[in-house]
Design a protein around this motif. Structure first.
Motif, short mmCIF file in Angstrom:
data_model
loop_
_atom_site.label_atom_id
_atom_site.label_comp_id
_atom_site.label_asym_id
_atom_site.label_seq_id
_atom_site.Cartn_x
_atom_site.Cartn_y
_atom_site.Cartn_z
N GLN A 1 0.83 -1.19 0.00
CA GLN A 1 0.00 0.00 0.00
C GLN A 1 0.88 1.25 0.00
O GLN A 1 1.56 1.54 0.97
CB GLN A 1 -0.91 0.02 1.24
N PRO A 2 0.88 2.05 -1.10
CA PRO A 2 1.71 3.27 -1.12
C PRO A 2 1.21 4.29 -0.10
O PRO A 2 0.01 4.40 0.17
CB PRO A 2 1.54 3.78 -2.55
N LEU A 3 2.15 5.04 0.45
CA LEU A 3 1.81 6.14 1.33
C LEU A 3 1.71 7.45 0.56
O LEU A 3 0.87 8.30 0.86
CB LEU A 3 2.87 6.29 2.44
N TYR A 4 2.60 7.61 -0.44
CA TYR A 4 2.62 8.82 -1.26
C TYR A 4 2.80 8.44 -2.72
O TYR A 4 3.29 7.35 -3.04
CB TYR A 4 3.79 9.74 -0.88
N THR A 5 2.43 9.37 -3.59
CA THR A 5 2.82 9.32 -5.00
C THR A 5 3.76 10.49 -5.24
O THR A 5 3.39 11.65 -5.01
CB THR A 5 1.60 9.43 -5.93
N LEU A 6 4.97 10.18 -5.69
CA LEU A 6 6.01 11.20 -5.90
C LEU A 6 6.20 11.42 -7.39
O LEU A 6 6.45 10.47 -8.14
CB LEU A 6 7.32 10.76 -5.26
N ALA A 7 6.08 12.67 -7.84
CA ALA A 7 6.31 13.03 -9.24
C ALA A 7 7.74 13.50 -9.40
O ALA A 7 8.19 14.40 -8.67
CB ALA A 7 5.34 14.13 -9.68
N ILE A 8 8.47 12.89 -10.34
CA ILE A 8 9.86 13.26 -10.60
C ILE A 8 9.86 14.38 -11.63
O ILE A 8 9.43 14.19 -12.77
CB ILE A 8 10.66 12.04 -11.11
N THR A 9 10.33 15.54 -11.23
CA THR A 9 10.21 16.73 -12.07
C THR A 9 11.50 17.15 -12.74
O THR A 9 11.50 18.13 -13.49
CB THR A 9 9.71 17.90 -11.20
N ASN A 10 12.60 16.46 -12.52
CA ASN A 10 13.85 16.86 -13.14
C ASN A 10 14.59 15.63 -13.66
O ASN A 10 15.12 14.85 -12.87
CB ASN A 10 14.74 17.60 -12.13
N PRO A 11 14.64 15.44 -14.98
CA PRO A 11 13.95 16.29 -15.94
C PRO A 11 12.54 15.78 -16.22
O PRO A 11 12.25 14.60 -16.05
CB PRO A 11 14.82 16.15 -17.18
N MET A 12 11.69 16.71 -16.66
CA MET A 12 10.39 16.31 -17.22
C MET A 12 10.62 15.91 -18.68
O MET A 12 11.70 16.11 -19.24
CB MET A 12 9.39 17.45 -17.10
N TRP A 13 9.58 15.41 -19.31
CA TRP A 13 9.72 15.05 -20.70
C TRP A 13 8.39 15.23 -21.42
O TRP A 13 7.31 15.25 -20.81
CB TRP A 13 10.27 13.65 -20.88
N VAL A 14 8.50 15.39 -22.72
CA VAL A 14 7.34 15.59 -23.58
C VAL A 14 7.13 14.33 -24.40
O VAL A 14 8.07 13.83 -25.04
CB VAL A 14 7.54 16.81 -24.50
N ARG A 15 5.91 13.84 -24.39
CA ARG A 15 5.55 12.70 -25.23
C ARG A 15 5.03 13.26 -26.56
O ARG A 15 3.94 13.81 -26.63
CB ARG A 15 4.49 11.85 -24.55
N ALA A 16 5.86 13.13 -27.59
CA ALA A 16 5.49 13.62 -28.91
C ALA A 16 5.55 12.47 -29.91
O ALA A 16 5.96 11.35 -29.56
CB ALA A 16 6.41 14.76 -29.34
N TYR A 17 5.17 12.77 -31.16
CA TYR A 17 5.11 11.70 -32.17
C TYR A 17 5.73 12.20 -33.46
O TYR A 17 5.49 13.32 -33.92
CB TYR A 17 3.66 11.26 -32.39
N LEU A 18 6.56 11.35 -34.06
CA LEU A 18 7.36 11.67 -35.23
C LEU A 18 6.85 10.85 -36.41
O LEU A 18 6.69 9.64 -36.32
CB LEU A 18 8.83 11.35 -34.94
N SER A 19 6.59 11.54 -37.52
CA SER A 19 6.12 10.82 -38.71
C SER A 19 7.26 10.04 -39.35
O SER A 19 8.45 10.31 -39.13
CB SER A 19 5.54 11.82 -39.72
N GLU A 20 6.89 9.07 -40.15
CA GLU A 20 7.90 8.21 -40.77
C GLU A 20 8.80 8.99 -41.71
O GLU A 20 9.99 8.70 -41.83
CB GLU A 20 7.22 7.06 -41.51
#
Length: 348
Positions: A231-250
């Protein structure tokens, strides 16, 4: 004058048209050298659970708090674990005394006592032997009964055996404990040390520390709740570094490689650029998710790209739509450094 104006006006119009044409040509050239990707800000999350089963004593941070690696976040009640650790420490101390006693061997006093016992049994044996000899002579003359002579013989024989036993006891006292007994005591000492280390480890596991810098997103449990490793006590967000989910055409896949420098723009902060770099390109194609806005047809196959972005001021948030700008003139496989080691030139 009028004739001069008629000649000047076409020249001005021609210059304006030429300027517009040159400007548009430069814009198109710049756009052809810059690749735009569209995506959303994402980040990794850690489910922080405590490796113990007991009642929570303290929860030290709230949602939205910035935490640092090694910072204490929560503690369990430790009375039971502390008692187990104290018991293991006491058993270890007792076994250490046993090993020390065996390694030290027999005390000089024990050896002297063994020698004294041997001397006493030798005196008793000589006395019993003399008594037997006297009674045997008297028995031969029929002055004492045969039974008395036999009893004296038995007593003398017993005395001689006691001398042998005392001699062996003296030898044992001089030689000290057997090596096998010492080895067994040492093995038991190692077992007690392991038990103490385990007890102290479990006691340490009653405290939860931040494994990395980040922001507390969720506080799941409260003091008084029963904690378990599942059972987790906390949810921790890692902010360094963040990242962008993008999409690249073929068609653009061959122009982009991991490590390329990039810039990220957001509608929330117009004109501001965030330093970024390509961290990962998926080896397999997929259909563009419906949540992503692109200039391509959605049904086209694309490749997921993760673009790491520096966010020193905390302005970028999870899920925020952003635009990634990639200069195609830069060298491929350019090396990058973490956000805290290189200043974000785009923010200056």
């Amino acid at each position: 004058m009028k004739k001069g104006l008629r000649l000047l006006i076409p020249l001005v119009v021609l210059a304006i048209v030429a300027g517009i044409w040159i400007w548009r040509d430069e814009q198109q050239k710049q756009e052809s050298d810059t690749l735009k990707l569209y995506g959303n800000v994402d980040m990794r999350e850690v489910q922080l659970a405590i490796n113990g089963s007991d009642r929570i004593a303290r929860m030290l941070v709230q949602e939205g708090d910035h935490v640092h690696k090694g910072q204490l976040l929560a503690e369990l009640e430790t009375q039971r674990l502390q008692a187990l650790a104290d018991s293991a420490a006491a058993r270890l101390e007792a076994q250490q005394a046993v090993v020390a006693r065996l390694q030290a061997g027999s005390r000089p006093e024990d050896i002297r006592k063994a020698r004294a016992d041997l001397a006493a049994t030798e005196v008793q044996a000589r006395d019993a032997e003399r008594t037997y000899l006297r009674l045997r002579k008297l028995s031969d003359r029929n002055m004492v009964s045969k039974e008395q002579s036999d009893n004296a013989a038995t007593a003398a024989a017993a005395a001689r055996e006691r001398v042998k036993a005392s001699t062996q006891l003296l030898q044992l006292a001089i030689q000290g404990p057997r090596q096998e007994d010492i080895d067994a005591a040492r093995a038991q000492l190692k077992a007690e040390q392991a038990q103490l280390a385990l007890a102290r480890h479990n006691l340490g596991e009653a405290s939860l520390y931040a494994p990395i810098d980040g922001i507390i997103r969720n506080r799941v449990l409260e003091p008084g709740d029963m904690a378990t490793p599942q059972q987790p006590l906390y949810t921790l967000a890692i902010t360094n570094p963040m990242w962008v989910r993008a999409y690249l055409s073929e068609t653009d896949l061959g122009r982009v490689s991991s490590g390329m420098q990039a810039q990220v723009e957001s509608d929330s902060f117009p004109g501001k650029h965030y330093r970024a770099w390509v961290g990962y390109i998926s080896p397999s194609a997929e259909f563009t998710p419906q949540s992503v806005q692109t200039e391509e047809i959605r049904s086209h196959l694309v490749y997921q790209v993760r673009v790491h972005v520096c966010n020193p001021d905390g302005e970028l948030r999870l899920g925020m739509p952003v635009t990634v700008l990639l200069s195609l003139k830069q060298p491929r496989h350019e090396s990058n450094k973490p956000c805290d080691q290189v200043a974000d030139a785009g923010q200056q």
